[in-house]
Design an enzyme around this catalytic site. Structure first.
Site, PDB file in Angstrom:
ATOM      1  N   LYS A  60       0.834  -1.213   0.000  1.00 47.48           N
ATOM      2  CA  LYS A  60       0.000   0.000   0.000  1.00 47.48           C
ATOM      3  C   LYS A  60       0.868   1.262   0.000  1.00 47.48           C
ATOM      4  O   LYS A  60       0.646   2.182  -0.786  1.00 47.48           O
ATOM      5  CB  LYS A  60      -0.910   0.016   1.236  1.00 47.48           C
ATOM      6  CG  LYS A  60      -1.936  -1.088   1.267  1.00 47.48           C
ATOM      7  CD  LYS A  60      -2.861  -0.962   2.459  1.00 47.48           C
ATOM      8  CE  LYS A  60      -2.160  -1.141   3.790  1.00 47.48           C
ATOM      9  NZ  LYS A  60      -1.536  -2.461   3.984  1.00 47.48           N
ATOM     10  N   THR A  61       1.830   1.286   0.898  1.00 50.50           N
ATOM     11  CA  THR A  61       2.680   2.468   0.983  1.00 50.50           C
ATOM     12  C   THR A  61       3.499   2.606  -0.300  1.00 50.50           C
ATOM     13  O   THR A  61       3.683   3.693  -0.834  1.00 50.50           O
ATOM     14  CB  THR A  61       3.606   2.367   2.214  1.00 50.50           C
ATOM     15  OG1 THR A  61       2.769   2.198   3.362  1.00 50.50           O
ATOM     16  CG2 THR A  61       4.428   3.619   2.392  1.00 50.50           C
TER      17      THR A  61
END
Ligand code: ATP
Ligand code: MG
Length: 786
Positions: A60-61
């Site tokens: 996600k990051t």
């Protein structure tokens, strides 16, 4: 593609781009290579709201970072037109660096990449006059805040002893977290402080802040919200500016942050909102600080035409680690449920080991780390994640003894904490009356009316006569130099120091330490303190006293401390083991992760269970999930059978989370050599345990732990109980809650406080007059009709 498009799993990049993007698609840019199709969709779906809802370690990051690189590389926006929110300043720095690497040039010009607070303060300074401030306003820390609150309480003629400023500070903080201005505070809650004066005091406090040209932490968002609401022109300016908005760790946003984001993301009619949030409901761990996991679930409703993207491949951890973590979190009812897989090897199983006590736990982990180091592992790739900061002390001491370099992330090292330094200052001033630094540190802590003026007089006399300050004090209390009140207070303090010095000859040093902390009023100061950190500080003080055990006397202990403190001066860049809390570990990853202290009462933490019942337990379980999923290759769970709590040895039980780990992914290891002290744990329970077996408490490990407890150790900690009410299938981390099923006047039973009558109801929070415990605010799910 229209706005009415229903939310879907987007596996294809959104249409409607510009030429540059078409070209990029034809010839994938280097930064896109290696992304899986879903990640790529999340990076390339630039138009319209996007929510990436995915488990730990799914990238996600990385998606957010690459998305920014993509926006910049394709020229869709300039750096100053991108708003990107991270959870910590450290995360913001790292993201900035990585974007630079991805696009091959530095990104100095991203002024709007930072935490909610950092961005909020920047906006406020630009429009300060619109919220009755000047652009150079100061930001108050907690101490200033409380001091100011005291003045406000005094000005309103309210007894501060009955209604402590810290309590008001807490209430105001939580109102601010929920985006409530004084006028918006629900009547019931405003009533809860000083017989109904809570709301007024909040308003008076805000007015004082303006006179002082100051803002507290909560204002950085709340005043921004007010600014936007009252000045549509200003808001429109930001709508035009922020072409793209991105938010990491969206599951931990609170209501104020949510409102702030919503205001910023109301696109002008006909335009799309280019907001991309990423998060994981299973990692929502700040409910206690007002985070609302609902925010993530409302995304589809809030942002029309949003694209929901799920990432299912975990790139971080091996099969066994992921299997163990996934199985554990599946116990939570209040979750969306997600698929998570890895193409990585099975790897090493998660290990569970028991130690006789916390000292042995620290020694064994220290040995394991030295072994890893011998095999060539970098210390930088190893972390110890604790539930409560007091646990760090034992590791720090052990590592100092071993000469093993370590760093404490997200907080001071144990002996550098304010409360520990204060306590040490008392001990030093007792043992070494010439230690001016120590004396000066605590002369007015707790506040006893020996302010700057008094200290200045002491200073002057001491310097002029070349004597230590305490000696100066002894002289001055016999004169008219000081006003009568401070003179008497100082005389009492000097008498106390004299007494403690005399007692150091007869009392054991631990006993002496406790006596000093008691008699000086220091412990009492923290006991009266109502802030969230106070309980942790008291735990740290107890841990400090306990840590003295292995020293012969106070002098020996203080010498050890000066060595530990000295060790902290060493170079910062070298290879070091990281010690941090589970809360502070969010978003991070390490090859090897040690998870000590998996014991009932410590983890899950008793306070969390007492205050929030089932919701509290599930938040603790999410914390365990966060802990396990930080590990790339090795996760090592530990528990101790005995821990010294409140000065008493107590037999502890392995955490229910140990029992909830699946046998298939776990190895129970008996520590080698001196550590196999027996009784900690028996080997076979994983053979018998059924996945998802009905009761957590019927497993053999659990039973044994109970027997162990019955057979002798003093245990003041009651066995965990089942909550009286279960919340079936409801999302449990919400803090505002829905209306209660109870009515004012109903008689109820609460597991901790007993019987009582409901006096007030505010959402799911009840104010109950308990027969024995008096008036308390409790959560509705924790009482049952009597
Ligand atoms: P958390 O929920 O813990 O915040 P996350 O979903 O943000 O995790 P990241 O930290 O972005 O996950 O990624 C986890 C690890 O997987 C990182 O080391 C990252 O570099 C790596 N990773 C992510 N996507 C890929 C990919 N497509 N190929 C190779 N490695 C990847
Ligand atoms: Mg992340």
């Amino acid at each position: 593609m229209s706005d009415e498009r229903s939310p879907s799993l987007a596996h294809q990049p959104a249409a409607g781009g510009i030429a540059a993007r078409a070209m990029a698609a034809a010839r994938p840019a280097a930064y896109l290579q290696g992304l899986n199709p879903e990640q790529r969709a999340a990076v390339e779906t630039l138009d319209g709201p996007v929510l990436v809802l995915a488990g730990a370690g799914t990238g996600k990051t990385r998606v957010l970072t690459t998305r920014i690189a993509h926006i910049l590389a394709t020229g869709r926006a300039a750096p100053y037109q991108i708003l990107a929110v991270t959870f910590t300043n450290k995360a913001a720095r790292e993201m900035r660096e990585r974007i630079g690497v991805l696009i091959g040039q530095s990104v100095e010009g991203m002024p709007w990449l930072g935490t909610f607070h950092a961005i909020g303060v920047k906006i406020l300074r630009r429009h300060a006059e619109l919220v009755d401030l000047k652009s150079n306003f100061t930001i108050l820390d907690t101490d200033d805040q409380v001091r100011l609150m005291k003045q406000v309480i005094a000005a309103a003629d309210i007894d501060e002893k009955r209604w402590p400023a810290r309590q008001l500070a807490n209430a105001i903080d939580s109102w601010k977290n929920r985006g409530l201005t004084p006028a918006q505070v629900p009547a019931g809650e405003a009533m809860s402080f000083a017989n109904g004066k809570g709301g007024e005091l909040y308003a008076a406090y805000q007015a004082r802040l303006k006179t002082l040209n100051a803002a507290d932490f909560g204002d950085l968002l709340l005043e921004c919200i007010r600014l936007f609401r009252e000045n549509p022109g200003v808001l429109a300016e930001y709508h035009r500016r922020f072409r793209f908005m991105l938010v990491d760790e969206y599951q931990d946003t609170n209501v104020a942050q949510y409102l702030w984001l919503r205001l910023l993301s109301q696109a002008p009619a006909g335009e799309k909102v280019n907001l991309c949030c990423v998060g994981d409901d299973d990692q929502s761990i700040y409910g206690w600080r007002g985070a609302e996991v609902d925010n993530i679930l409302r995304f589809e409703k809030d942002f029309q035409g949003s694209t929901i993207i799920r990432l299912e491949r975990n790139y971080r951890s091996t099969g066994h680690i992921l299997g163990a973590a996934g199985h554990l979190i599946a116990r939570n009812e209040g979750r969306l449920g997600k698929t998570l897989f890895t193409d990585d090897v099975e790897g090493e199983r998660v290990t569970v080991a028991g130690a006789w006590d916390s000292g042995e736990e620290a020694r064994a982990i220290g040995d394991e780390i030295e072994n890893l180091q011998r095999k060539g592992h970098a210390l930088n790739d190893i972390a110890i994640l604790v539930r409560a900061s007091f646990q760090m002390r034992e590791f720090e001491d052990r590592f100092v003894t071993l000469g093993l370099p370590y760093r404490v992330i997200g907080g001071p090292r144990f002996y550098e904490r304010a409360e520990i330094r204060d306590a040490l200052a008392y001990f030093r001033a007792t043992m070494q009356p010439a230690d001016d630094l120590a004396f000066e540190r605590i002369v007015n802590v707790p506040k006893r009316g020996l302010g700057d003026a008094t200290v200045q007089i002491l200073h002057d006399y001491a310097r002029h006569n070349s004597v230590p300050m305490m000696q100066a004090a002894r002289v001055l209390v016999e004169t008219e130099e000081l006003k009568p009140k401070p003179r008497q207070t100082l005389r009492d303090l000097m008498t106390a120091f004299g007494r403690w010095a005399a007692q150091s000859e007869v009392l054991g040093h631990q006993e002496l330490a406790e006596l000093i902390l008691e008699e000086s009023g220091y412990t009492d100061m923290w006991q009266k303190d109502r802030t969230a950190e106070a309980a942790g500080r008291l735990e740290n003080l107890k841990e400090l006293v306990r840590s003295m055990e292995s020293f012969e006397n106070m002098a020996g202990f203080l010498e050890h401390i000066s060595l530990v403190m000295d060790a902290s001066e060493e170079g910062a860049s070298e290879d070091k083991v990281s010690i941090l809390t589970l809360h502070g570990a969010k978003g991070l990853e390490y090859d090897t992760v040690f998870l000590p202290g998996w014991e009932e009462g410590l983890f899950p933490h008793q306070r969390s269970l007492d205050e929030n019942g089932r919701a509290g337990l599930e938040e603790e379980r999410r914390l365990a999930y966060v802990g396990l999923t930080r590990a790339r290759r090795r996760a090592k769970v530990w528990f101790a059978s005995n821990r010294r709590i409140h000065g008493l040895w107590q037999a502890t039980m392995p955490s229910r989370f140990v029992d909830e780990l699946p046998a298939a992914h776990v190895d129970v290891v008996e520590p080698s050599g001196s550590y196999s002290s027996g009784g900690a744990f028996a080997m076979s329970r994983f053979d018998k345990a059924q996945p998802f077996s009905g009761s957590t408490y019927s497993t053999p490990g659990w039973q044994r732990a109970r027997e162990n407890m019955a057979s002798g150790f003093k245990a003041t900690q009651p066995p965990p109980r089942r909550e009286p009410l279960t919340i079936e299938g409801e999302l449990v981390a919400r803090s505002t809650g829905t209306a209660s099923v109870h009515k004012v006047g109903d008689r109820v039973f609460h597991v901790k406080f007993g019987y009582g009558d409901i006096a007030e109801i505010d959402g799911n929070k009840l104010t109950v007059d308990f027969d024995k415990a008096g008036r308390k605010r409790v959560v509705d799910s924790f009482v049952a009709a009597a």
